[in-house]
Design an enzyme around this catalytic site. Sequence first.
Site, mmCIF file in Angstrom:
data_model
loop_
_atom_site.group_PDB
_atom_site.id
_atom_site.type_symbol
_atom_site.label_atom_id
_atom_site.label_comp_id
_atom_site.label_asym_id
_atom_site.label_seq_id
_atom_site.Cartn_x
_atom_site.Cartn_y
_atom_site.Cartn_z
ATOM 1 N N HIS A 376 0.881 -1.085 -0.013
ATOM 2 C CA HIS A 376 -0.059 0.104 -0.029
ATOM 3 C C HIS A 376 0.874 1.190 -0.178
ATOM 4 C CE1 HIS A 376 -3.107 2.944 1.578
ATOM 5 N NE2 HIS A 376 -3.732 2.027 0.631
ATOM 6 N N CYS A 377 2.043 1.387 0.549
ATOM 7 C CA CYS A 377 2.890 2.263 0.704
ATOM 8 C C CYS A 377 3.624 2.851 -0.602
ATOM 9 C CB CYS A 377 3.983 2.110 1.760
ATOM 10 S SG CYS A 377 3.355 1.393 3.588
#
Length: 387
Positions: A376-377
């Site tokens: 997600h980052c």
Amino acid sequence: MNNIKYHMPAEFEKHEATVMIWPWRRGSWSHEAKRAKQVFRKIIYEIAQCEDMYVLAGKDQIDDAREWLIDATCINDDFLMTDDSNINELKDIRSHIHIVECENDDAWARDTGATIVVGDDSVNRYRLGRNWKFNAWGGDYNGLYANYEKDAMVAPVMCDALDIPCADETDFVLEGGSIHVDGEGTLITTMECLLSPGRNPFMKKEEIEKKLKETLGVEKIIWIPEGIFNDETDGHVDNICAFTKPGEVVLAWTDDENDPQYSRSKAAYDILINSEDARGRKINVVKLPIPATPILITEDDLTGYEFEEGEDERELGERLAASYVNFYIANDRVLIPQFDDKNDSLAVDILEKCFPTRKMVPIYARDILTGGGNIHCITQQVPVKGE
């Protein structure tokens, strides 16, 4: 367009594209980022099967990105150039990958890229990029590296490539990983991050709430105390809690009361189950286990880093902030971090029930985690203009 009220859509709403940044920083990506690039390529090829991919790369990295993503003849076990069907599938995937020159200091597109909001008038729908101030997760207080001037270029270049206007919000420090929205007026964040002295120390909590409501079009903000234990981002919410649909979140969890994560997750759980969202719904909390065995920095990891002066260095045996919550929702699939842990398959099973219409894509992601984050980052969604 000045009278348009913008809001941030949920990640599970339709995307036009996803934006990523090609990895290179030797203080984040060990062994000259070779292992990270393999995982990044896997993620890019997965997402490009259901939406466009924009991959940003600095002048010194752009040829490398093209070689890995566009020119290579042997990609991985999924895409070997062995027959016409594989070649045609590979060509189709590559046609959705757009490589854009953009200087950067690291590959965390979630935090340095623009947050795209949408708004309607009586006729049309518009998009706008929010360009927040980025200070490497804490600036002089506890930032992770000293020089982050190039990161400030990411959001404007990203918006330009997508033909989306970019609004300057650089009076306000915010990273995309510190917020999660349901698209219907509710935002979840952590006090550990947004109230950190390294973010906006001259703003009171009420002022921060007002700014979030004005820029993201949210009506209700749910504050949980802390994020994942030892998360160097000061507890980004996207590593502990995420919306899977309006009224439902997954929460990183452990039953081990001796684990330092237990009290953090329990405090978040108690708040969430007693909260209502902006539409008055009680929040349904789905517990998503953390890895059963802590993921630690090894000697092999350490030999592969090259740290700059002023950069936060890794230590042997350091516990990494491993969490299955750091998944990414693409248009027809969910990309789920895996750690070669006994809870890997359980996490996939739980998320499959949360996303019954999407394909589950487990991805071994330890080589992203050793950089400081996860799937997600390194991704940032771009909502569609229409619909």
